[in-house]
Scaffold this motif. Sequence first.
Motif, PDB file in Angstrom:
ATOM      1  N   ILE A  78     -37.674  -6.467 -15.401  1.00 57.75           N
ATOM      2  CA  ILE A  78     -37.044  -6.896 -14.148  1.00 57.75           C
ATOM      3  C   ILE A  78     -38.058  -6.891 -13.009  1.00 57.75           C
ATOM      4  N   LEU A  79     -38.966  -5.910 -12.997  1.00 54.57           N
ATOM      5  CA  LEU A  79     -40.052  -5.951 -12.016  1.00 54.57           C
ATOM      6  C   LEU A  79     -40.856  -7.237 -12.173  1.00 54.57           C
ATOM      7  N   SER A  80     -41.032  -7.674 -13.414  1.00 51.03           N
ATOM      8  CA  SER A  80     -41.813  -8.878 -13.682  1.00 51.03           C
ATOM      9  C   SER A  80     -41.047 -10.166 -13.400  1.00 51.03           C
ATOM     10  N   GLN A  81     -39.744 -10.074 -13.189  1.00 53.38           N
ATOM     11  CA  GLN A  81     -38.985 -11.226 -12.717  1.00 53.38           C
ATOM     12  C   GLN A  81     -39.152 -11.429 -11.214  1.00 53.38           C
ATOM     13  N   LYS A  82     -39.696 -10.434 -10.526  1.00 51.16           N
ATOM     14  CA  LYS A  82     -39.818 -10.484  -9.079  1.00 51.16           C
ATOM     15  C   LYS A  82     -41.279 -10.503  -8.605  1.00 51.16           C
ATOM     16  N   LEU A  83     -42.025  -9.468  -9.011  1.00 45.63           N
ATOM     17  CA  LEU A  83     -43.341  -9.235  -8.424  1.00 45.63           C
ATOM     18  C   LEU A  83     -44.311 -10.402  -8.587  1.00 45.63           C
ATOM     19  N   PRO A  84     -44.514 -10.966  -9.776  1.00 45.04           N
ATOM     20  CA  PRO A  84     -45.511 -12.032  -9.864  1.00 45.04           C
ATOM     21  C   PRO A  84     -45.158 -13.267  -9.051  1.00 45.04           C
ATOM     22  N   PHE A  85     -43.876 -13.526  -8.855  1.00 42.91           N
ATOM     23  CA  PHE A  85     -43.475 -14.686  -8.046  1.00 42.91           C
ATOM     24  C   PHE A  85     -43.732 -14.424  -6.558  1.00 42.91           C
ATOM     25  N   ALA A  86     -43.464 -13.191  -6.115  1.00 41.02           N
ATOM     26  CA  ALA A  86     -43.788 -12.838  -4.730  1.00 41.02           C
ATOM     27  C   ALA A  86     -45.291 -12.939  -4.495  1.00 41.02           C
ATOM     28  N   LEU A  87     -46.079 -12.467  -5.447  1.00 40.27           N
ATOM     29  CA  LEU A  87     -47.531 -12.541  -5.300  1.00 40.27           C
ATOM     30  C   LEU A  87     -48.027 -13.980  -5.375  1.00 40.27           C
ATOM     31  N   ALA A  88     -47.433 -14.781  -6.245  1.00 43.21           N
ATOM     32  CA  ALA A  88     -47.829 -16.187  -6.333  1.00 43.21           C
ATOM     33  C   ALA A  88     -47.622 -16.906  -5.012  1.00 43.21           C
ATOM     34  N   ALA A  89     -46.571 -16.512  -4.290  1.00 43.64           N
ATOM     35  CA  ALA A  89     -46.280 -17.130  -2.996  1.00 43.64           C
ATOM     36  C   ALA A  89     -47.256 -16.693  -1.913  1.00 43.64           C
ATOM     37  N   GLY A  90     -47.967 -15.560  -2.125  1.00 42.95           N
ATOM     38  CA  GLY A  90     -48.877 -15.046  -1.118  1.00 42.95           C
ATOM     39  C   GLY A  90     -48.322 -13.883  -0.334  1.00 42.95           C
ATOM     40  N   CYS A  91     -47.175 -13.336  -0.771  1.00 42.38           N
ATOM     41  CA  CYS A  91     -46.584 -12.191  -0.081  1.00 42.38           C
ATOM     42  C   CYS A  91     -47.319 -10.911  -0.446  1.00 42.38           C
ATOM     43  N   THR A  92     -47.101  -9.875   0.366  1.00 40.29           N
ATOM     44  CA  THR A  92     -47.502  -8.524   0.009  1.00 40.29           C
ATOM     45  C   THR A  92     -46.232  -7.719  -0.233  1.00 40.29           C
TER      46      THR A  92
END
Length: 504
Positions: A167-181
């Motif tokens: 579930i962390l991997s459903q969120k974190l890589p997409f946030a990082l791909a967008a350029g978020c911290t």
Amino acid sequence: MTIDQATGIKAQSYQQWIDGNACDAASGERFTRSSPAHDIVVGDYPLADVADTDRAVAAARKAFDTGPWPRMSGAERSRVLFRVADLVETHKDQLVLADVLEGGKPITQVRAEIAGAIDLWRYAAGQARSQHGESNSSLGPHMLGLTTREPVGVVALITPWNFPFVILSQKLPFALAAGCTVVVKPSELTPGSALRLGAILDEAGVPAGVVNIIVGYGATVGQRLAEHPNVDMISFTGSTAVGKGIVRASAGNLKRVALELGGKNPQIVCADADLDAAADAVVFGVFFNAGQCCNSSSRLIVEKSISEEFLARVEALTKRVTVGDPLDEATKVGAIVNQNQMDRILGFVSGARSDGAKVRLGGTRMETAKGLFMTPTVVSDVTRQMPIATDEVFGPVLSTLTFEDLDDAISIANGTHYGLSAGIWTSRYESALKAGRELSAGTIWVNCWMDGFPEMPFGGMRESGIGREQGPHAIEDFMETKSVLFHQGPRTNLWVPAAGVGRQ
């Protein structure tokens, strides 16, 4: 690190991850987690509080406002995320063991979850370089419009105990791909795999402060993240009740909220279905992860004319489901996560009996020398008003209802305040199409159950959530859309005429 002499299981000691450094909690406090399957301590962790939360948010804020990550090209971020995926694969055995011991889930299942998580990181890495805006050249001869997408800012991710890493991997890589911290708060029941990720991200080249990982209680760390004025977005997976509290707490700065919440998911089985395939899917759907799954198919809605025949098949398969030590390769159902959850499950079963339902199989805690194990349970003669038919049990308990025709089945399926997923088993195209259109759920499975792919969006309707994870648009949840308009040539139709114009 300590080793239990009877089992050989090693208790791991962890640190939190803030601004690119492994560190203890500001207070120095720590806590431990015992395996729900083995009754021994398997992890020792720093206990974060508001001070640690503020440090983590400040690091993420600085990394977003002045750091390189949001300013990298999509190609640069993509390369880093692919390296993360490769390193997760390198360290997968450690991640698997942490989730097995802390959560009590079968090792074969966790291996599949980590493999799925790696696939999610790689899919998100591809999305990092596929984002683009739009242009509009039809606004008139002197105007050009551009639409750009920018990262939303600092994102808080609050993840649950039942699927810690995936579930962390459903969120974190997409946030990082967008350029978020990001600030990550995993569940205090299963934080080990998330805490291990900090060093992996660092080795992959994620700059300091871009991802911060802290472990604390929802009432302190979770509440502070939801309220924090420097958090721009919060993404939460967990119960509907907690999700509502996060929405209320987020109102201070009107931060964006994405929620993946509970479900009371039905599988409709029609008389014309492949009954053997449907029975296997029903047993898998409700007992997978000991029913501790938002997608658990905890409601069987079966056509009345075949209900007894079908239930006989379900019972026969259920008796063959192996419950036991999650480290055993043969185990299909592991432990219940803690005593509170066990009590909640047993309470639903007891209430169903009192309401007139029939417990056909199971319904009790298993008598074992150690650990928290629940017998796979099948309950029939359930009516749509019973709490066991409307509320999320989050345990290995199947509630069975019957229907006369498909309209009746769909009415029963839609008769809760949830809307996460639903399924239908039928050989008739018309029935499948009708169910796909009329079932109120974010995911509809036809002649299958819980098949998932990074390419397919996932999320709920009604009180099952807000927003969608995965899929081609997942990254957009973590981005803002901006309109930029350009004017070419002299300004015409002046609002205030130039000096001398129009005077006699």
